[in-house]
Write a protein that holds these residues in place. Structure first.
Motif, short mmCIF file in Angstrom:
data_model
loop_
_atom_site.label_atom_id
_atom_site.label_comp_id
_atom_site.label_asym_id
_atom_site.label_seq_id
_atom_site.Cartn_x
_atom_site.Cartn_y
_atom_site.Cartn_z
N MET A 1 22.06 60.28 -11.89
CA MET A 1 21.75 60.62 -10.51
C MET A 1 23.06 60.79 -9.73
O MET A 1 23.97 60.02 -9.90
CB MET A 1 20.92 59.49 -9.90
N ARG A 317 10.08 53.98 -10.92
CA ARG A 317 11.32 54.74 -11.11
C ARG A 317 11.77 54.69 -12.55
O ARG A 317 12.27 55.67 -13.10
CB ARG A 317 12.42 54.21 -10.19
N MET A 318 11.62 53.52 -13.18
CA MET A 318 12.00 53.41 -14.58
C MET A 318 11.09 54.27 -15.45
O MET A 318 11.54 54.93 -16.37
CB MET A 318 11.92 51.95 -15.02
N SER A 319 9.77 54.26 -15.14
CA SER A 319 8.84 54.99 -15.99
C SER A 319 9.05 56.51 -15.89
O SER A 319 8.77 57.23 -16.82
CB SER A 319 7.40 54.63 -15.65
N ILE A 320 9.57 56.97 -14.76
CA ILE A 320 9.80 58.41 -14.67
C ILE A 320 11.23 58.78 -15.03
O ILE A 320 11.69 59.87 -14.75
CB ILE A 320 9.46 58.96 -13.27
N GLY A 321 11.95 57.84 -15.64
CA GLY A 321 13.24 58.21 -16.20
C GLY A 321 14.45 57.57 -15.57
O GLY A 321 15.57 57.90 -15.92
N GLY A 322 14.23 56.66 -14.60
CA GLY A 322 15.37 55.96 -14.03
C GLY A 322 15.94 54.99 -15.05
O GLY A 322 15.21 54.20 -15.62
N ARG A 323 17.25 55.07 -15.28
CA ARG A 323 17.87 54.12 -16.20
C ARG A 323 18.22 52.85 -15.42
O ARG A 323 18.26 52.88 -14.19
CB ARG A 323 19.15 54.71 -16.78
N ILE A 327 18.96 52.31 -11.27
CA ILE A 327 18.33 51.34 -10.38
C ILE A 327 19.41 50.45 -9.76
O ILE A 327 19.40 50.18 -8.57
CB ILE A 327 17.32 50.46 -11.16
N PRO A 399 10.13 47.53 -17.35
CA PRO A 399 9.30 48.51 -16.63
C PRO A 399 7.81 48.19 -16.70
O PRO A 399 7.09 48.39 -15.72
CB PRO A 399 9.62 49.83 -17.32
#
Lengths: 406, 249
Positions: A1, A317-323, A327, A399
């Protein structure tokens, strides 16, 4: 990001809880503002003391009696009488770096005129003293050689004493007042100097020939101090060494003995007062720093609450690809944002407060650019430091658990 | 031959809770091909949620192999899994999980924020397209609390679509909705499926499973049955057959 997105997300998050963000910021705002204001006040007083001291003549050298020790016992009275008029002659004769020199004897007492009286001090000096101390005669004249030799009962008068005895705008030259019981003729009025930084009224004084104060008021044969000025500022330390050596020789002080006098140059005075106000500045700064620390803890507290409250958001956010890193950065950016925005407001407020205090209380203030930069850096550091643990906690969430969190 | 999107071989998942070991999955093998609309069914504790978590790369299996779009998932690190979720998967949850006080559009843009290849302008365009696809183009600036449950779920579906995933994973996506709205959501899924999207839908409601093309039934950590749905329901038609809500007129 990327960075822009991070800032956007952080701003959105803060916007969602405006009041909370503001209250959290308030801790930092108050902390930073007080640090800036306190340092400005501390620095201001330091600078004004330095200005004042150097306005008294930065090439001035001051000798005071005392300092002699016998077997660890300070020889109070005797050693206080260690300076004599002969010392002045010796310095005048031997020193190469001294341009002017004057003895000083002083006494406090009551100045009386008609039915009015006021407590004041009388300083016994010679004409050179006026140049050394940067005092000038506004109206009237200085002493004559004859007046000094004959211990004439004449004096120069300061503004405060005039106001007390004669009224605001009176011209007292030629009039007689009494100092204690001795009648003294006023021959001149001193130019006003105002209050010193130490709160001392520099116009509350009489200046008379030293012979007069010595003989007629104090009845002593020693002097209470020597004021001298070096030829120029560069020669001040040389002058100081010379005076010290001359007086040691004159007082027959053995090599292993301490001086029975103390020589101080203005430089040292500046340093001494400088270090006093440095201590003051550090103290004020430390107190203000504590409030900044408390503000930082406030941020940490709120960030913890925020992380708990937004557990599901973190899960999403983690489930849609946030590492984890994303975060972490998100929450860190948020806390840095709080502290930096708070810091900027605090800096502005602090500058305003310093100016305000300066003009209302008539205190000297001096804002150091370094203090502002430092405050800003400290704020960022606080954001990182106090934001780190909550952000770390957020990034380490699982997550699945986070998504199910109720 | 159609491409295999999900291939699972002998998958096991054990949870260690103190001294007790819970075997959530006891050797599951499953294959899902592109264009399939699979319902995973089963009672609570049957292992279907665990299966979905593993399929969604949120959890790692204890043993067994998992290939998602021909990528071997088992050996990947946490960050690689996050990347995989971002590029290849779309999630739809029972409770929508939209960000509060964030507009529908921004909610839909969210997955793209984690994809540095997509620029801000593109991001908005893609998100608007996704919202159009779920029929919410006129609501894109609404906040979640200004939307009905069905609309919120549509936003969530749009969010799952923006990164053009190889498979959409839906976890009880109709669980919080009334019958009519559930059918509407299923109609949307059917429409997406007819356009070629592969969908894996976890549910325990048999009538919802009727809308899918294949049912996989879990029990005690095993797949006990896999059957193709023969008399598949058409959600549009079902909505039309529902009694009209005009009792209060």
């Amino acid at each position: 990001m990327n960075f822009k997105n991070l800032i956007k997300i952080a701003l959105n998050a803060l916007q969602r809880n405006k009041m909370r963000a503001f209250l959290t910021m308030l801790g930092i705002i108050i902390g930073v503002a007080s640090v800036i204001a306190m340092l400005a006040i501390g620095q201001g007083s330091k600078k004004s003391i330095q200005d004042q001291v150097s306005s008294m003549g930065s090439n001035m050298i001051n000798v005071m009696p005392g300092g002699q020790m016998f077997g660890g016992v300070q020889m109070g009275n005797t050693s206080m009488k260690s300076l004599k008029l002969a010392d002045i002659d010796a310095i005048r004769a031997q020193s190469t770096a001294i341009s002017r020199i004057s003895p000083e004897v002083r006494s406090s007492g009551q100045a009386i005129y008609g039915n009015k009286n006021t407590p004041t001090s009388i300083y016994g000096v010679n004409n050179e003293y006026l140049d050394i101390r940067k005092v000038s005669v506004k109206t009237g004249r200085k002493f004559t050689e004859n007046e000094i030799k004959s211990a004439a009962k004449v004096c120069l008068i300061g503004k405060t004493v005039i106001t007390e005895l004669f009224g605001e705008n009176a011209d007292p030259v030629g009039k007689y007042i009494r100092f204690n019981s001795i009648p003294v003729k006023i021959i001149g009025v001193l130019t006003e100097k105002g209050q010193s930084t130490f709160g001392q009224d520099q116009d509350d004084l009489l200046i008379a020939p030293y012979t007069m104060v010595q003989k007629r008021i104090l009845a002593i044969d020693y002097i209470q101090g020597i004021y001298a000025s070096a030829i120029n500022e560069q020669k001040a330390s040389l002058a100081k060494t010379e005076v010290e050596n001359i007086l040691r020789a004159k007082h027959k002080i053995a090599d292993d003995q301490d001086n029975d006098f103390e020589v101080r140059s203005q430089d040292e005075l500046i340093k001494t007062f400088g270090s006093i106000s440095d201590v003051l500045t550090i103290l004020l700064g430390a107190i203000a720093g504590i409030s900044l620390l408390v503000g930082g803890i406030g941020i940490m507290n709120i960030m913890y609450v925020s992380v708990t409250e937004r557990t599901r958001e973190i899960g999403l956010r983690m489930s849609i690809g946030g590492r984890g890193k994303d975060i972490l950065m998100q929450f860190l950016t948020e806390s840095i944002m709080i502290s930096v925005i708070g810091g900027v407001i605090g800096i502005l407020l602090g500058l305003g407060a310093a100016k305000g205090v300066g003009s209302i209380m008539n205190w000297p203030v001096e804002v150091m650019p370094q203090a502002v930069v430092l405050a800003f850096c400290v704020c960022t550091a606080i954001g990182v430091f106090f934001g780190w643990y909550p952000a770390r906690k957020a990034s380490n969430l699982d997550p699945i658990d986070a998504l199910r969190y109720e | 031959m159609t491409k295999t999107i999900i291939e699972v071989k002998n998958l096991r998942k054990d949870f260690f809770m103190g001294e007790v070991t819970v075997h959530a999955l006891r050797g599951v093998s499953l294959e899902i091909k592109a264009g399939e609309f699979v319902a995973i069914m089963g009672t609570s504790g049957s292992g279907k949620s665990t299966m979905l978590n593993i399929l969604g790369c949120l959890d790692k299996p204890t043993s067994g192999e998992y290939y998602l779009d021909e990528v071997a998932v088992s050996g990947l690190t946490k960050n690689e899994l996050a990347m995989l979720r971002n590029r290849k998967l779309g999630f739809v949850f029972q409770s929508y999980n939209l960000l509060a006080r964030t507009s529908a559009l921004e909610n839909v843009e969210l997955p793209l924020l984690y994809n540095s290849k997509i620029k801000a302008k593109e991001r908005k365009e893609i998100a608007i397209h996704a919202l159009e696809a779920v029929g919410l183009a006129d609501r894109m600036h609404h906040m979640p609390n200004q939307l009905s449950g069905g609309q919120q779920q549509r936003v969530a579906i749009a969010r799952s679509l923006v990164n053009d995933p190889v498979v959409i994973l839906a976890d009880e996506a109709t669980g919080n909705l009334d019958t009519r709205t559930s059918y509407e959501i299923m109609a949307l899924f059917q429409e997406l499926n007819s356009k070629g999207k592969t969908i894996v839908f976890v549910t325990h409601e048999p009538d919802i499973a009727k809308f899918t093309s294949k049912n996989v039934i879990f029990k005690d950590g095993h797949i006990i049955k896999q059957l193709d749905v023969v008399d598949r329901n058409d959600a549009r038609q079902m909505i039309a057959e529902l009694p009209a809500v005009n009792e209060y007129d």
